[in-house]
Design a protein around this motif. Structure first.
Motif, mmCIF file in Angstrom:
data_model
loop_
_atom_site.group_PDB
_atom_site.id
_atom_site.type_symbol
_atom_site.label_atom_id
_atom_site.label_comp_id
_atom_site.label_asym_id
_atom_site.label_seq_id
_atom_site.Cartn_x
_atom_site.Cartn_y
_atom_site.Cartn_z
ATOM 1 N N LEU A 184 15.871 73.580 46.204
ATOM 2 C CA LEU A 184 15.009 72.402 46.189
ATOM 3 C C LEU A 184 15.552 71.192 46.940
ATOM 4 N N GLU A 185 16.800 71.219 47.364
ATOM 5 C CA GLU A 185 17.342 70.071 48.096
ATOM 6 C C GLU A 185 16.465 69.772 49.317
ATOM 7 N N GLY A 186 15.962 68.551 49.378
ATOM 8 C CA GLY A 186 15.099 68.139 50.487
ATOM 9 C C GLY A 186 13.696 68.706 50.432
ATOM 10 N N ARG A 187 13.386 69.514 49.397
ATOM 11 C CA ARG A 187 12.068 70.159 49.296
ATOM 12 C C ARG A 187 11.396 69.888 47.946
ATOM 13 N N PHE A 188 11.907 68.939 47.197
ATOM 14 C CA PHE A 188 11.425 68.751 45.825
ATOM 15 C C PHE A 188 9.954 68.346 45.772
ATOM 16 N N ARG A 189 9.446 67.797 46.860
ATOM 17 C CA ARG A 189 8.046 67.391 46.895
ATOM 18 C C ARG A 189 7.111 68.583 46.634
ATOM 19 N N TYR A 190 7.513 69.786 47.062
ATOM 20 C CA TYR A 190 6.692 70.973 46.805
ATOM 21 C C TYR A 190 6.544 71.202 45.302
ATOM 22 N N LEU A 191 7.647 71.086 44.579
ATOM 23 C CA LEU A 191 7.597 71.254 43.126
ATOM 24 C C LEU A 191 6.787 70.137 42.483
ATOM 25 N N LEU A 192 6.991 68.902 42.934
ATOM 26 C CA LEU A 192 6.253 67.773 42.385
ATOM 27 C C LEU A 192 4.748 67.973 42.523
ATOM 28 N N ASP A 193 4.321 68.322 43.722
ATOM 29 C CA ASP A 193 2.882 68.480 43.967
ATOM 30 C C ASP A 193 2.290 69.586 43.106
ATOM 31 N N TRP A 194 3.006 70.712 42.984
ATOM 32 C CA TRP A 194 2.488 71.799 42.143
ATOM 33 C C TRP A 194 2.442 71.369 40.685
ATOM 34 N N LEU A 195 3.518 70.747 40.206
ATOM 35 C CA LEU A 195 3.604 70.350 38.808
ATOM 36 C C LEU A 195 2.516 69.347 38.442
ATOM 37 N N PHE A 196 2.342 68.311 39.266
ATOM 38 C CA PHE A 196 1.327 67.302 38.967
ATOM 39 C C PHE A 196 -0.070 67.920 38.948
ATOM 40 N N SER A 197 -0.325 68.832 39.869
ATOM 41 C CA SER A 197 -1.626 69.501 39.899
ATOM 42 C C SER A 197 -1.842 70.330 38.639
ATOM 43 N N TYR A 198 -0.783 70.971 38.164
ATOM 44 C CA TYR A 198 -0.885 71.882 37.022
ATOM 45 C C TYR A 198 -1.066 71.142 35.700
ATOM 46 N N VAL A 199 -0.321 70.055 35.483
ATOM 47 C CA VAL A 199 -0.318 69.421 34.158
ATOM 48 C C VAL A 199 -1.186 68.172 34.058
ATOM 49 N N MET A 200 -1.720 67.685 35.173
ATOM 50 C CA MET A 200 -2.614 66.525 35.138
ATOM 51 C C MET A 200 -4.065 66.988 35.210
ATOM 52 N N LEU A 201 -4.942 66.262 34.561
ATOM 53 C CA LEU A 201 -6.368 66.577 34.694
ATOM 54 C C LEU A 201 -6.859 66.204 36.080
ATOM 55 N N ASP A 202 -6.371 65.061 36.590
ATOM 56 C CA ASP A 202 -6.758 64.602 37.914
ATOM 57 C C ASP A 202 -5.505 64.113 38.635
ATOM 58 N N ASP A 203 -4.883 65.008 39.392
ATOM 59 C CA ASP A 203 -3.622 64.638 40.028
ATOM 60 C C ASP A 203 -3.806 63.697 41.210
ATOM 61 N N ALA A 204 -5.064 63.395 41.577
ATOM 62 C CA ALA A 204 -5.304 62.388 42.616
ATOM 63 C C ALA A 204 -4.862 61.010 42.136
ATOM 64 N N LYS A 205 -4.716 60.853 40.820
ATOM 65 C CA LYS A 205 -4.276 59.569 40.265
ATOM 66 C C LYS A 205 -2.766 59.385 40.369
ATOM 67 N N MET A 206 -2.064 60.417 40.789
ATOM 68 C CA MET A 206 -0.645 60.291 41.124
ATOM 69 C C MET A 206 -0.586 60.077 42.632
ATOM 70 N N SER A 207 -0.390 58.841 43.027
ATOM 71 C CA SER A 207 -0.489 58.493 44.442
ATOM 72 C C SER A 207 0.600 59.155 45.276
ATOM 73 N N ASP A 208 0.350 59.209 46.574
ATOM 74 C CA ASP A 208 1.346 59.763 47.487
ATOM 75 C C ASP A 208 2.618 58.935 47.429
ATOM 76 N N PHE A 209 2.478 57.622 47.286
ATOM 77 C CA PHE A 209 3.652 56.761 47.215
ATOM 78 C C PHE A 209 4.474 57.071 45.963
ATOM 79 N N ASP A 210 3.794 57.235 44.824
ATOM 80 C CA ASP A 210 4.490 57.570 43.577
ATOM 81 C C ASP A 210 5.256 58.883 43.720
ATOM 82 N N ARG A 211 4.647 59.851 44.379
ATOM 83 C CA ARG A 211 5.294 61.151 44.589
ATOM 84 C C ARG A 211 6.527 61.011 45.479
#
Length: 303
Positions: A184-211
């Protein structure tokens, strides 16, 4: 380098009028925290995989009534990342010493996710320092964790978390030492995007900046190693839990739609005076999906 600088604490805190960034030495490590507001202290402890910045949408409103102190727990963000001390009892001592050093006699304490585990341990071990306790989708590790499935039940593992049978595979993945850092070094954004999509009802509310703020920290191998250590300490946490009594202070459990039934059943076992509410229209990351509900619930509970 200029692009990365915008995600630093120094730059992020500029977004929050009246808040300042600090470092403090406690329990032989250095913790980072952001503080602002006036009134009785409200200490907030974030969870995985985020930092203090995960509270930025709720901090200004809460600071109108309380002194809000959001702490990067041991291993998080700009706080130290030692090679030990990730059991929640030791991490609770970190926060207790911070409370003492800041001259606080008693504080309201709010913890989200892993932060909820630390907040619970603080309440068990230092009840004299905790006025009211708020647990957001996270409480102390217990024997119930041993019942988590290695494989999901047929038909229950889809694009969104299943309310009845959630498949929390990262609980096991984060137990593995050294490999996650390599992957995951330098690639953690992939995990973040999958996780937020999976556990949030609307992951669009997690902004790109927050990620990107989260990725800025968690892309680093030492941060991955330290945050995974929170999970690797669960065995000791469960042993400690078996020695604790019942919490006496008022406790509010704030649950997502996928965790409501679990928290409703579980929290009464650890707390005498407990209320569990469902944060409507929100998955695991309340502060991003429904910040107003967080503000309203917290202010109502601790007023």
């Amino acid at each position: 380098m200029e692009t990365q600088a915008q995600y630093s604490d120094k730059e992020l805190v500029k977004q929050l009028l009246g808040f300042t960034s600090h470092l403090i030495t406690v329990n032989n490590i250095q913790l980072h925290y952001v503080a602002g507001g006036t009134g009785q202290p409200l200490i907030c402890l974030p969870g995985w995989p985020q930092t203090w910045y995960s509270f930025h949408k709720v901090m200004p409103e809460l600071a109108k009534k309380y002194t809000v102190i959001v702490v990067d727990i041991r291993g998080m963000g700009s706080s130290d990342k030692p090679f030990n001390g990730y059991d929640k009892k030791t991490m609770a001592k970190d926060i207790f010493e911070l409370i003492q050093k800041l001259g606080i006699k008693k504080a309201h304490v709010l913890g989200h996710d892993i932060g909820g585990m630390v907040a619970s341990s603080l309440a068990f071990n230092y009840p004299q320092a905790v006025d009211k306790l708020i647990l957001m989708d996270g409480s102390h590790p217990s024997e119930a964790m041993r019942e988590m499935r290695l494989l999901p039940m047929p038909g229950t593992f889809g694009d969104k978390i299943n309310d009845k049978m959630p498949f929390l595979w990262w609980m096991a993945f984060n137990q593995v030492k050294e490999l996650p850092e390599q992957l995951l070094e330098g690639r953690f954004r992939y995990l973040l995007d999958w996780l937020f999509s999976y556990v949030m009802l609307d992951d669009a509310k997690m902004s790109d900046f927050d990620r990107e703020v989260a990725a800025y920290h968690y892309n680093r191998p030492e941060n991955i190693r330290a945050s995974n250590a929170w999970y690797q300490a669960f065995e000791q946490d469960i042993k400690d839990m078996n020695t604790y009594g019942t919490l006496q202070m008022p406790v509010l459990g704030m649950a997502s739609e996928s965790s409501y039934e679990f928290m409703k059943q579980g929290l009464p076992y650890i707390a005498k005076n407990v209320e569990v509410i469902k944060v409507e229209g929100s998955g695991h990351y309340f502060n991003e999906e429904n910040p107003q509900a967080v503000i309203d619930a917290v202010l109502h509970f601790i007023k």
